[in-house]
Design an enzyme around this catalytic site. Structure first.
Site, PDB file in Angstrom:
ATOM      1  N   ASP A  80       0.818  -1.215   0.000  1.00 18.40           N
ATOM      2  CA  ASP A  80       0.000   0.000   0.000  1.00 18.40           C
ATOM      3  C   ASP A  80       0.852   1.264   0.000  1.00 18.40           C
ATOM      4  O   ASP A  80       0.378   2.338   0.355  1.00 18.40           O
ATOM      5  CB  ASP A  80      -0.942   0.000   1.208  1.00 18.40           C
ATOM      6  CG  ASP A  80      -0.171  -0.010   2.523  1.00 18.40           C
ATOM      7  OD1 ASP A  80       1.074  -0.078   2.489  1.00 18.40           O
ATOM      8  OD2 ASP A  80      -0.807   0.067   3.582  1.00 18.40           O
ATOM      9  N   CYS A 115       4.935  -0.268   2.488  1.00 17.16           N
ATOM     10  CA  CYS A 115       5.494  -1.590   2.768  1.00 17.16           C
ATOM     11  C   CYS A 115       6.921  -1.543   3.318  1.00 17.16           C
ATOM     12  O   CYS A 115       7.252  -2.305   4.220  1.00 17.16           O
ATOM     13  CB  CYS A 115       5.397  -2.493   1.548  1.00 17.16           C
ATOM     14  SG  CYS A 115       6.200  -1.818   0.090  1.00 17.16           S
ATOM     15  N   ILE A 130      10.889  10.176  11.696  1.00 19.53           N
ATOM     16  CA  ILE A 130      12.323  10.120  12.010  1.00 19.53           C
ATOM     17  C   ILE A 130      13.142   9.958  10.721  1.00 19.53           C
ATOM     18  O   ILE A 130      14.276  10.409  10.651  1.00 19.53           O
ATOM     19  CB  ILE A 130      12.674   9.031  13.057  1.00 19.53           C
ATOM     20  CG1 ILE A 130      12.342   7.625  12.565  1.00 19.53           C
ATOM     21  CG2 ILE A 130      11.981   9.314  14.387  1.00 19.53           C
ATOM     22  CD1 ILE A 130      12.820   6.524  13.521  1.00 19.53           C
ATOM     23  N   HIS A 173       7.956  -3.407  -4.328  1.00 17.66           N
ATOM     24  CA  HIS A 173       7.416  -3.943  -3.072  1.00 17.66           C
ATOM     25  C   HIS A 173       8.470  -4.614  -2.179  1.00 17.66           C
ATOM     26  O   HIS A 173       9.419  -5.219  -2.667  1.00 17.66           O
ATOM     27  CB  HIS A 173       6.315  -4.955  -3.385  1.00 17.66           C
ATOM     28  CG  HIS A 173       5.608  -5.427  -2.173  1.00 17.66           C
ATOM     29  ND1 HIS A 173       4.796  -4.604  -1.448  1.00 17.66           N
ATOM     30  CD2 HIS A 173       5.626  -6.620  -1.539  1.00 17.66           C
ATOM     31  CE1 HIS A 173       4.322  -5.279  -0.407  1.00 17.66           C
ATOM     32  NE2 HIS A 173       4.810  -6.500  -0.444  1.00 17.66           N
TER      33      HIS A 173
END
Lengths: 283, 200
Positions: free
Chosen positions: A87, A90, A178, A271
């Site tokens: 989405d 990942c 971060i 991905h």
């Protein structure tokens, strides 16, 4: 799953286009996005750990022979895989899950990570991140870790949280912040790598801090440094690796002999999933 | 929506309502339901713009994924502006789309819309007709936007009698006032073209 990630990326590009678009087109685009979203949501955010042969099974030996044989090759070194939902989050999600697994098993590492997360909270404020809207995410993340440390949440509860969109989004946002914080803190070092006429701050806001935006190499190195982990990424497709090899070690591309990764990810075009090494065989 | 998100929203609403600069910034919100998913926004038309003196209402809907997805915001007061649909009130603003960040708040959203009212961006229009007029006939744009502010946003500028006269002519032919204003505005106040448009 792979495809949805890529389709998602391209439709995002469309909406950033400066051309005037009609309301019908907007409607159509919304419908398309909705369909893609529904498709994505049929997969869990974080899958259960399962045998790496389930990856092999995804590829047809005839029509995708390269991926089929690469997947088989990986089973020689790795035993398990944890599929992560495609989405756009990942990479961040995979690292989050990998880190949480380490901390569930090692209380001292967990204690250290709580300390460094608190330090990050202060650092983000100093770096000029909007005060309470950002520290909310930090506080939520720290509380999540503290509950593990205090024994309030066991592994089951933790994975339930990681699979709950509401909770997980807050945890991921901390990682995005971060990542952005590390880039901004070392702006002089990273600025030259930012393309397309963006400033580093703009890049951070639009590419890093925005949820569901896929990570690029800069995001990856920044999160690795911000969390102080050693990461190995295995590539299904050699042309995708930055060093042209089958895998890449981060933070600084150490050679394989001396490098022991904390977390290993498998990259398939667009991905990331988590993979796990076979247990060492006692000699 | 999760409790965390609800807490945050409450804080965001408070931020707008209790902020001491309100009298200067001219933004305000009204909460319409308990779970804070529907909120009404108000923006006072910024001074030195065609919107000065008007009060503009906005519908704000908070999505399930808030604050990771942007709130959906549109004008419910009709407004003549290149980046707002003159028909539906839909706003073209980057932070309400792909430039949304979870660190933004309702306050920053309303202030950004107010800033957009001060500085339209005709090259990234929501309403192409308005944008064309803004670039090609800036004077007509200005007086049209003022007329809309007066008519729809309780503005206080004196009525443009010339424009009002043409609206009245269409009204005499049985056209609703709102439609008359809209069609005349889209046709640069050319009564003949507006009439042809309506009756053909």
């Amino acid at each position: 799953m792979l495809q949805t990630d890529m389709v998602h990326g391209s439709s995002e590009n469309q909406t950033t286009s400066t051309e005037a678009i009609t309301e019908d087109e907007i409607l159509l685009q919304d419908q398309q996005l909705k369909r893609i979203e529904d498709e994505q949501k049929s997969a869990p955010l974080v899958g259960d750990k399962c045998s790496l042969f389930s990856l092999v099974a995804l590829y047809d030996p005839d029509t995708s022979s390269a991926f089929f044989s690469k997947a088989n090759e990986l089973t020689e070194v790795y035993s398990d895989i944890r599929f992560i939902r495609g989405d756009g989050n990942c990479f961040y999600r995979a690292v989050l899950v990998g880190l949480v697994e380490i901390m569930l098993a090692d209380k001292e590492k967990l204690r250290k990570f709580i300390t460094s997360s608190k330090e990050w909270t202060e650092k983000l404020v100093k770096l000029g991140f909007p005060d309470w809207t950002c520290t909310d995410f930090c506080e939520f993340f720290i509380e999540f870790l503290q509950n593990i440390y205090d024994g309030k949440d066991n592994a089951d509860a933790v994975f339930k949280n990681l699979n709950d969109d509401n909770t997980a989004n807050y945890l991921l946002m901390f990682f995005r912040l971060i990542t952005s914080g590390h880039l901004k803190e070392n702006a002089a070092h990273y600025e030259p790598f930012i393309g397309e006429g963006l400033t580093l701050a703009q890049y951070c806001e639009t590419e890093i801090e925005a949820m569901w935006k896929e990570s690029d190499h800069l995001a990856i190195i920044a999160l690795v440094k911000a969390t102080n982990i050693r990461l190995r990424i295995e590539y299904m497709d050699r042309s995708e690796a930055p060093n042209g090899g089958w895998h890449h070690n981060l933070p600084d591309g150490n050679d394989d002999a001396s490098f022991v990764p904390d977390i290993t990810l498998l990259y398939r075009p667009g991905h990331y999933d988590l993979i796990y090494k076979k247990p060492a065989v006692a000699s | 929506m999760s409790n965390i998100a609800l807490n945050r929203l409450q804080r965001e609403c408070k931020e707008v309502v209790t902020n001491s600069e309100i009298s200067e910034t001219g933004i305000m919100i009204e909460i319409l339901n308990e779970n804070l998913t529907e909120i009404k926004g108000h923006i006072r038309g910024p001074p030195d713009t065609p919107y000065a003196g008007g009060m503009f209402d906005l519908d704000i809907k908070i999505p399930d994924q808030y604050p990771f997805s942007p709130p959906s915001v549109k004008f419910c007061t009709k407004i003549w502006h290149p980046n707002v649909s003159s028909q539906t009130g839909v706003i073209c603003l980057d932070i309400l789309k792909d430039q949304w960040a979870a660190s933004l708040t309702l306050r920053t959203v309303l202030l950004s819309i107010q800033a957009l009212m001060c500085s339209p961006e005709p090259k990234d229009p929501q309403d192409a007709v308005v944008a064309k007029q803004y670039m090609e006939k800036p004077q007509v744009f200005k007086s049209t936007a003022e007329f809309w502010t007066l008519k729809f946003a309780k503005g206080t500028v004196p009525v443009n009698t010339d424009y009002q006269g043409r609206v009245d002519k269409l009204k005499d032919m049985g056209v609703r006032e709102e439609e008359a204003i809209s069609v005349l505005s889209c046709n640069n106040w050319d009564l003949n073209r507006a009439t042809v448009y309506i009756f053909s």
